[in-house]
Design a protein around this motif. Structure first.
Motif, short mmCIF file in Angstrom:
data_model
loop_
_atom_site.label_atom_id
_atom_site.label_comp_id
_atom_site.label_asym_id
_atom_site.label_seq_id
_atom_site.Cartn_x
_atom_site.Cartn_y
_atom_site.Cartn_z
N TYR A 108 -6.61 -0.28 6.78
CA TYR A 108 -7.40 -0.12 5.58
C TYR A 108 -7.51 1.32 5.17
O TYR A 108 -8.58 1.85 4.97
N GLY A 109 -6.38 1.98 5.04
CA GLY A 109 -6.36 3.26 4.36
C GLY A 109 -6.26 4.47 5.27
O GLY A 109 -6.47 5.58 4.81
N GLY A 110 -5.95 4.27 6.52
CA GLY A 110 -5.70 5.43 7.37
C GLY A 110 -6.94 5.98 8.02
O GLY A 110 -6.90 7.00 8.69
N ALA A 111 -8.07 5.31 7.87
CA ALA A 111 -9.30 5.86 8.40
C ALA A 111 -9.39 5.74 9.91
O ALA A 111 -10.20 6.42 10.52
N ARG A 112 -8.58 4.90 10.50
CA ARG A 112 -8.68 4.69 11.94
C ARG A 112 -7.48 5.27 12.67
O ARG A 112 -7.07 4.78 13.71
N THR A 113 -6.90 6.31 12.12
CA THR A 113 -5.63 6.78 12.65
C THR A 113 -5.75 7.31 14.08
O THR A 113 -4.94 7.00 14.93
N ASN B 95 0.31 7.64 9.46
CA ASN B 95 0.17 6.38 10.22
C ASN B 95 1.55 5.87 10.56
O ASN B 95 2.53 6.62 10.47
N ASN C 114 -3.13 1.92 9.90
CA ASN C 114 -3.79 2.28 8.64
C ASN C 114 -4.28 1.05 7.92
O ASN C 114 -4.40 1.06 6.71
N HIS D 75 3.66 4.14 9.13
CA HIS D 75 4.69 4.12 8.08
C HIS D 75 5.14 5.51 7.68
O HIS D 75 6.03 5.65 6.84
N ASP E 280 0.63 -3.87 8.56
CA ASP E 280 1.41 -2.93 9.36
C ASP E 280 2.63 -3.55 10.02
O ASP E 280 3.60 -2.85 10.31
N THR F 195 0.26 -2.61 15.20
CA THR F 195 0.75 -3.42 14.08
C THR F 195 0.13 -4.81 14.18
O THR F 195 0.82 -5.80 14.31
N GLY G 118 -10.49 10.05 13.63
CA GLY G 118 -10.45 9.42 12.32
C GLY G 118 -9.38 9.97 11.41
O GLY G 118 -8.97 9.34 10.46
N ILE G 119 -8.90 11.15 11.69
CA ILE G 119 -7.92 11.77 10.80
C ILE G 119 -6.85 12.43 11.67
O ILE G 119 -7.17 13.20 12.57
N GLU G 120 -5.62 12.13 11.35
CA GLU G 120 -4.56 12.80 12.09
C GLU G 120 -4.45 14.24 11.62
O GLU G 120 -4.48 14.53 10.44
N GLU G 121 -4.36 15.16 12.56
CA GLU G 121 -4.24 16.56 12.19
C GLU G 121 -2.90 16.80 11.50
O GLU G 121 -1.88 16.27 11.91
N GLU H 180 1.73 6.18 15.95
CA GLU H 180 0.41 5.96 16.51
C GLU H 180 -0.56 5.51 15.44
O GLU H 180 -0.39 5.80 14.26
N GLY H 181 -1.58 4.81 15.89
CA GLY H 181 -2.65 4.44 14.98
C GLY H 181 -2.27 3.34 14.03
O GLY H 181 -1.16 2.84 14.01
N TYR I 118 0.85 -1.17 0.00
CA TYR I 118 0.00 0.00 0.00
C TYR I 118 0.91 1.24 0.00
O TYR I 118 1.87 1.31 0.75
#
Lengths: 296, 825
Positions: B810-815, A264, B808, A266, B721, B716, B819-822, B805-806, A197
Motif C-alpha cells: 500500500y504505497g511503500g510505507a512498510r518498506t 520496493n 509496497n 519493483h 506484489d 510478495t 518505514g522508508i528505505e534510505e 526487500e520489503g 500502481y
C-alpha cells in the motif's frame, strides 16, 4: 466479512456526515469509493471503530463551472471526471492521467475526493491537481475552509486536514493562457503491468508561442518522494527555450536530481529515479510535440 | 500435415466427434459460479476453522495461551499442536527419490517449533467464519527465534545453520543419473576432457506460486464413524488413501469429493495440512467443519513451485556437434517434504538433453531444506526447469561458436527418420518432426522480416532494440507407465480407470478416475464416447471426483488425462460394444461374427438396413426378458489402462521481443508456436491449454517471483506484489500444430496441458538477450523486471544482484523497519 468489526453510518447530507465524523473521534473513517480503504480493512491493516459511508451524500456528486473555475464534488467517480466534456476541454492532462488509474472497474468506484484525501505520492490525480493550482473545500461542524493542494499534501498518506474535516469539493481554476500561445500536455506513467500502481512517472504542461519558444512550463513528478512533486527548477530550464531535446533532457535531470523515491520489490531508489527522469523527459517532449501540432 | 483428420460425416454414421471444435459443456456453470465449488457447501450445524499462523520463519514456541480466544463469542474450541501431536502423524511424502533420503516429518500443525512463516500454530473453531478470525487475534503467543536458513548455496556448506535440529545437514538427498553408468550413454568426464569447446552457466529458477483462481477449501461432514471430505483438490483418490493412512480413519470410512475445482496447476496436487486438520477437528468435535483460505493465506502457505539453482556445462566440437552435458542442481524443498516435493527435480532429470543427440550425460541434484514454505508440483514440474536450462545454454553455445542458434540446434536435433529414438537419458521418444514444426513456426513469426528489422534498429542505435528467441523443446508426459514410476521409487502407479454405464433410456454415464479441475474432461470424454458407441454427444454425462462414484483413479496432473484416462475410456467403450455384440447377435438371431458395428448400430453384414442400436440394447438388457444363456444381464463395463511409455509432445516456439533500453521495459512484439501434441480431440480445448500455458510460461520469464526477505517473510504476499499478467499484458498468440500420433495409446494423443508453460520461458528470455547482447549483456535473472533489464544493460551482471526487500502493498510505507528505505545509492 474479512475486516474487523466496525460501526457503520450512511448519512445523506454533508452536515450529518460532518456531525458523525466530529462525534466519531480519531477512529472514525470516511468511506468514499473504497478502492484503498477496503483492501486495508480486509487485510486488517486498518481497524476503524466507525465507517461513515459518503456514497449516499448526493450533494457531493456534481461537476459545474463558475467564475473561470471547475468545481468537482468529492464523490465524483474517476470515470465521470475523465469523461466530462469540460475536463477534456480545459484540463486534458487530468483526463489523460485518469486513464492510468488502474482498471475501468476501479475508475467506476474511485472518487476524486478519496484519492485527494488519500495523499498517495504515486497516485495520478494529486500531482495533476498540484500542477493545476487546485484547491479543496474542507468541511466540518466548525464551518468550511479552502486549502490549496500544495498546502494539503503533507506527506505519504498524510494531509493537513483536521480529523473532523471532510473534503467536499475540488476546485480547478482555468489555466491562464497568454494570447498567441498554444498549450500541450502529457502524462507518462511507468508500471510493470497494465493498470498497476506506478513505479514512477512524469507530467508536463508547456505553452509555446508562435516562434516555438516555451513561455510557460509546469513539470510534475509521480512517486518521486513523500508527496506529489512539482519541479520549478525544471520549468525554469524549459522556459524561454525552444524545448530542444538536449534542453529537455537537462530539465528532466534537474527535476530528478534531488528526489528520493520509495524503493520496493519493483524497483529501488536509484532505478526509480532513472525511470522518473526518463518519463519526465518523455512527458515534456510529448507535450511539446502536441503543442507544435496544435493538438493540445 | 493438416490440423486434424477430416471430421465430416461418414457414409453410415454421424459426423466424427473427435476433432470437432465443440464448445465446452461444463463452462456455463463453471464461469457463472452456479455450481458446487467447495466453499459453496453448507452443512447443518457446520463450524468454521481459522488458523493462527507463524509470523516468524524459524523459532521455538516459548509460550502459547489460547484461553482468551476460547472466551470470545461463538467460539466452540481452540486447539494447538499439543492437542493433536499424538494423532496428526505426518503429511505424507510419496516420492523417496533415494533410499537414504532424509525426511524429518511434516506435522500439520506445529507442536513446539515453527519452520516457515505461515505454518499453523493454533486453530480456532467457531460458529461463524468471522468469529473464528476475530478470536485468532486473542491468542497469546511468544516465539524464541532460531537462525533462519534461506539461501541454498549457504545452506549446503559445512557448518551451516540447520532447518531441522534432528538432521545432520540441510541436504535431504543426493540424486544422480549418469548415462555412462546406466549404459545409455558414454563417459561424461571423458567427453568434457576431450571437448574442443565447453560452456558453463549458472541459471536461477525463481520460486513461483501456483496462484490457482479458486482458493483451497475443505469441508468435512460426519455421519457416525464415516467421514466425507469435500475439497478443492486435484487428487481426490490419492487424498482418500493418504488421508486415511495419516489420520487413522479406515479407508472405507472416508469418502473424498472433489466437486467442481477452479484450477490447480499442480498447487492442488497435495495432501494439505489444513485438509488433515479439518478431518481431525471434525472427528474430535463430531461436527461438520469448513475451512476456506484467504488469498493472502494461499500465497503464504499453499505449496510453491520451481526454485532451483542450475549449474550446467555443455561440451561440443568446434563445428557445433554437442558431445556432453553435465547438470548439477540445488533444489529448494522448503521446510518440509510434501507429497512429491523431492520428486519434482527428478521428473526433469531425464529431460535436460531435450531434443539433442548428446552422447554423454550426467545429472546430479541435491534437495535442500530452507525455512520457506515447501515446494512441490507446479505446471510442468521439473520439465520447465530442464527445458529452460538446455534451451538457454544452446544459445550460449551458439554465441561461443559464433553460430546461428537455429543452425546449432538443427545440427544436433533428432531427425524425423530417426524416430523412435532412445535418448542418452534412456527415454524412447515416440514420434515427431522437429524440422517441420520449426519451418511452420518461422513462417508464422515472419522470421526473416523481423531479423531485418533487428539489423536496422541495431545499426541506427534505436533506444528500442529487437530480439528473437528460440525454444525447440520436447517433454515427457502422459504420466505414466506404472513400472517406470516404480523404478523411480514413486509411491503409486500411473494407470487410469474408466467405466461406462448404459442407462435404460440409452443415455450414457462415463465415470472417469482422472478428476478434472477445469481442463474440459466432460466435453472431451463425451466426444470420445460419442464416437466409440455411436451415440449423440448430448447423451453422454461424465461423472468424476467422488470416490463413492469413481472408486478407482489417479487423478489429473502431468498432462496425463487424455493420454491415460482418455484411453481407459476407449477401452471401457470397447468392452461395452463387445458385451452388446452378444446381445445383438441373440436378438438379431445372427452369428456374432456376421455382425458389424457402425454409427451406434449392429447390423448383419450385407443387410445394412436392419439392425439394432446400442441404446436399444441398453433398454433390452435392463428389462432382461430375453438375453443369451451364460452371460450377465449388463453391458456396463470398466477398464484400466497402464501405458507402456510416456508420450513426447514437441514444438518450436519463437518470441520476438522489444527492449526499451532507457527503462528496461520489455514488450513481446510477436509470439509464434507450432506444437505437435499428437491427435487432437477438441481444437478449442487445445487452443485454450496452449494460451494458458504460454501465459504462465511467459509469466515466469517476465513477472512472477515469490520473494522472501532476509528474515524469511514472504514480501510478495498479495497480488499487488506477486504479479500475474492479464490479457492486456500479453501478445496475440500465433499458434499452430503438426500432427504425429503418439504410438503408446490408441487415441494417438500426447498431452497438451503443460506444453506452453514448458516451452515458452526460455524463448522469452533468449529473445530479450538477443535484443541486448550487443550491448554486453550475457544473462538477465528471471523474472525480467524492468529494473533488472535496465541494470543488466547499464551496470552489467544479470541485474538480479540487488536483494529485493520489503513490500509496497500500500504505497511503500512498510518498506523497512524505519518505514522508508534510505536513498543511499
Amino acid at each position: 466479512m474479512k475486516p474487523p468489526a466496525f460501526e457503520y453510518e450512511a448519512p445523506s447530507t454533508v452536515e450529518d456526515a460532518a456531525r458523525l465524523l466530529a462525534d466519531g473521534g480519531d477512529d472514525a473513517k470516511l468511506l468514499a469509493g473504497g478502492q484503498s480503504l477496503i483492501p486495508l480493512l480486509n487485510l486488517r491493516f486498518a481497524a476503524p471503530s466507525l465507517l461513515i459511508d459518503l456514497n449516499g451524500v448526493l450533494e457531493l456528486a456534481h461537476i459545474n463551472e463558475a467564475a473561470g473555475e471547475l468545481r468537482i464534488g468529492a464523490l465524483v467517480r474517476h470515470s465521470a471526471v475523465a469523461g466530462h466534456a469540460l475536463v477534456a476541454e480545459r484540463h486534458p492532462l487530468l483526463a489523460e492521467a485518469l486513464g492510468y488509474v488502474a482498471h475501468p472497474q476501479i475508475r467506476n468506484r474511485g472518487t476524486i475526493g478519496g484519492t485527494t484525501a488519500h495523499s498517495d505520492p504515486a497516485a495520478e490525480v494529486p500531482v495533476v491537481l498540484l500542477m493545476s493550482d487546485a484547491r479543496v473545500i474542507a468541511h466540518s461542524t466548525r464551518g468550511q475552509r479552502e486549502i490549496a493542494v500544495d498546502d494539503l499534501f503533507v506527506s505519504i498518506f498524510t494531509t493537513s486536514l483536521e480529523p473532523d474535516e471532510i473534503i467536499t469539493e475540488v476546485i480547478i481554476p482555468d489555466r491562464h493562457v497568454e494570447p498567441g500561445t498554444i498549450t500541450g500536455s502529457s502524462f507518462q506513467e511507468f508500471a510493470r503491468r497494465h493498470g498497476d500502481y506506478a513505479i514512477g512517472g512524469g507530467a508536463a504542461i508547456v505553452e509555446l508561442d508562435a516562434e516555438g519558444i516555451c513561455r510557460n512550463a509546469r513539470v510534475g513528478l509521480l512517486g518521486a518522494g513523500m508527496r506529489p512533486e512539482e519541479s520549478k527548477a525544471a520549468a525554469a530550464v524549459l522556459e524561454n527555450s525552444t524545448l530542444a531535446e538536449d534542453t529537455v533532457r537537462e530539465a528532466a535531470r534537474v527535476a530528478t536530481a534531488e528526489i528520493n523515491p520509495l524503493g520496493n520489490v519493483h524497483g529501488d531508489v536509484q532505478y526509480r529515479r532513472e525511470v522518473i527522469r526518463e518519463m519526465t523527459f518523455r512527458a515534456v517532449m510529448t507535450a511539446a510535440n502536441k503543442a507544435k501540432a496544435g493538438t493540445a | 500435415m493438416t490440423l486434424t483428420e477430416d471430421p465430416t460425416t461418414t457414409a453410415d454414421g454421424p459426423a466424427k466427434e473427435v476433432g470437432n471444435a465443440r464448445l465446452r459443456k461444463e463452462d456455463a456453470r463453471l464461469i457463472t459460479g452456479k455450481t458446487t465449488w467447495t466453499d459453496n457447501m453448507v452443512l447443518p450445524g457446520m463450524l468454521h476453522m481459522a488458523f493462527l499462523r507463524s509470523p516468524v520463519a524459524h523459532a521455538t514456541i516459548s509460550h502459547l495461551d489460547v484461553s482468551a480466544a476460547k472466551d470470545r463469542p461463538n467460539v466452540v474450541a481452540v486447539y494447538t499442536g499439543q492437542d493433536f501431536k499424538d494423532e496428526q502423524g505426518t503429511i505424507p511424502c510419496a516420492w523417496p527419490v533415494t533410499p537414504d533420503m532424509v525426511n524429518p516429518g511434516h506435522p500439520s500443525i506445529a507442536v513446539d517449533t515453527v519452520n516457515h512463516v505461515g505454518e499453523a500454530v493454533a486453530i480456532v473453531v467457531a460458529r461463524t467464519r468471522t468469529a473464528a478470525v476475530d478470536a485468532v487475534e486473542a491468542i497469546d503467543v511468544d516465539y524464541e527465534n532460531l537462525p533462519v536458513v534461506l539461501d541454498m548455496e549457504e545452506a549446503v556448506k559445512d557448518g551451516a545453520d540447520l532447518v531441522h535440529a534432528s538432521t545432520s545437514s540441510n541436504t535431504s538427498y543426493h540424486f544422480v543419473f549418469d548415462a555412462g553408468e546406466a549404459g545409455t550413454g558414454s563417459d561424461t568426464d571423458a567427453a568434457f576432457r576431450d571437448a574442443e569447446v565447453t560452456v558453463s552457466r549458472r541459471f536461477v529458477q525463481q520460486r513461483l506460486i501456483p496462484a490457482f483462481m479458486e482458493p483451497r477449501s475443505a469441508v468435512v461432514g460426519v455421519q457416525g464413524d464415516n467421514y466425507t471430505l469435500w475439497s478443492a483438490t486435484q487428487i481426490p483418490h490419492i487424498l482418500r488413501v493418504m488421508g486415511a493412512l495419516t489420520t487413522g480413519i479406515p479407508e472405507h470410512k472416508l469418502r473424498v469429493v472433489a466437486p467442481d475445482v477452479g484450477g490447480g496447476f499442480g498447487g492442488k496436487l497435495q495432501v494439505c495440512p489444513e485438509e488433515i486438520l479439518a478431518l481431525l477437528v471434525a472427528r474430535r468435535l463430531g461436527k461438520p467443519v469448513k475451512w476456506t483460505e484467504t488469498r493472502s493465506e494461499s500465497l503464504m502457505t499453499a505449496h510453491h513451485g520451481r526454485d532451483q539453482i542450475q549449474y550446467i556445462d555443455v561440451a561440443a566440437k568446434k563445428d557445433g556437434t554437442v558431445t556432453g552435458l553435465r547438470v548439477r542442481l540445488l533444489a529448494d524443498m522448503g521446510a518440509y517434504l510434501r507429497l512429491i516435493t523431492p520428486g519434482v527435480p527428478a521428473l526433469g532429470a531425464f529431460m535436460f538433453p531435450g531434443i539433442y543427440k548428446f552422447p554423454a550425460y550426467r545429472f546430479e541434484c541435491d534437495g535442500v531444506f530452507t525455512n520457506k514454505v515447501p515446494t512441490d508440483a507446479y505446471r510442468g514440474a521439473g520439465r520447465p526447469e530442464a527445458t529452460f536450462a538446455i534451451e538457454r545454454i544452446m544459445d550460449e553455445l551458439a554465441v561461443e561458436l559464433d553460430m546461428d542458434p537455429m543452425e546449432l540446434r538443427r545440427k544436433n536435433w533428432i531427425s524425423a527418420e530417426e524416430f523412435p529414438f532412445t535418448t542418452v537419458a534412456g527415454l524412447e521418444y515416440d514420434s515427431g518432426d522437429y524440422e517441420q514444426a520449426t519451418q511452420a513456426a518461422l513462417e508464422l513469426l515472419g522470421y526473416d522480416e523481423l531479423r531485418a528489422e533487428q539489423k536496422r534498429r541495431r545499426e541506427s542505435g534505436d533506444p528500442v532494440q529487437l530480439g528473437i528467441g528460440i525454444s525447440t523443446f520436447t517433454e515427457m508426459c502422459g504420466l505414466a507407465p506404472s513400472r517406470v514410476l516404480g523404478s523411480l521409487s514413486f509411491g503409486a502407479g500411473g494407470w487410469e480407470q474408466a467405466s461406462i454405464r448404459m442407462l435404460p433410456t440409452g443415455k450414457v454415464e462415463v465415470v472417469t478416475g482422472s478428476t478434472p479441475h477445469g481442463q474440459g474432461h466432460e466435453t472431451a470424454w463425451s466426444q470420445i464416447v460419442a464416437d466409440e458407441l455411436g451415440v449423440p454427444f448430448e447423451d453422454v454425462e461424465v461423472l468424476h471426483g467422488d470416490t463413492a462414484i469413481s472408486s478407482r483413479g489417479l487423478d489429473t496432473y502431468g498432462s496425463r488425462s487424455l493420454v491415460v484416462g482418455g484411453t481407459a475410456v476407449v477401452k471401457a467403450a470397447e468392452k461395452v460394444v463387445a458385451k452388446a455384440r452378444k446381445i445383438a447377435a441373440h436378438l438379431l438371431e445372427a452369428s456374432e461374427d456376421d455382425l458389424e458395428f457402425s454409427g451406434g448400430k449392429f447390423s448383419v453384414k450385407g443387410t445394412p438396413g436392419a439392425g439394432l442400436g446400442i441404446q436399444e440394447i441398453a433398454l433390452a438388457i435392463f428389462a432382461a426378458h430375453d438375453y443369451p444363456e451364460g452371460i450377465e444381464p449388463s453391458i456396463d463395463a470398466e477398464a484400466a489402462f497402464d501405458p507402456v511409455n510416456f508420450s513426447f509432445p514437441h514444438g518450436t516456439h519463437l518470441c520476438a521481443m522489444e527492449v526499451d533500453t532507457e527503462t528496461g521495459f520489455v514488450t513481446i512484439r510477436k509470439y509464434a508456436s507450432v506444437d505437435d501434441i499428437g491427435t487432437i480431440v477438441n481444437p478449442i480445448i487445445v487452443e485454450g491449454q496452449m494460451h494458458g500455458g504460454l501465459a504462465q510460461g511467459i509469466a515466469q520469464a517476465l513477472y512472477e517471483e515469490a520473494i522472501y526477505d532476509a528474515d524469511g517473510n514472504l514480501t510478495t504476499g498479495t497480488f499487488v506484489d506477486y504479479l500475474l499478467p492479464s490479457a492486456a499484458d500479453l501478445p496475440t498468440f500465433h499458434t499452430g500444430n503438426t500432427v504425429h500420433a503418439a504410438t503408446s495409446n490408441p487415441l494417438g494423443a500426447k498431452g497438451v496441458g503443460e506444453a506452453g508453460c514448458i516451452a515458452s520461458t526460455p524463448a522469452v528470455v533468449n529473445a530479450a538477450l538477443d535484443a541486448v547482447r550487443h550491448l554486453g549483456v550475457t544473462d538477465i535473472r528471471m523474472p525480467l523486471t524492468p529494473e533488472r533489464v535496465w541494470r543488466a544493460i547499464h551496470q552489467g551482471g544479470d541485474g538480479g544482484d540487488r536483494a529485493a526487500e520489503g513490500s509496497n502493498a500500500y504505497g511503500g510505507a512498510r518498506t523497512t523497519e524505519s518505514g522508508i528505505e534510505e536513498a543511499a545509492q
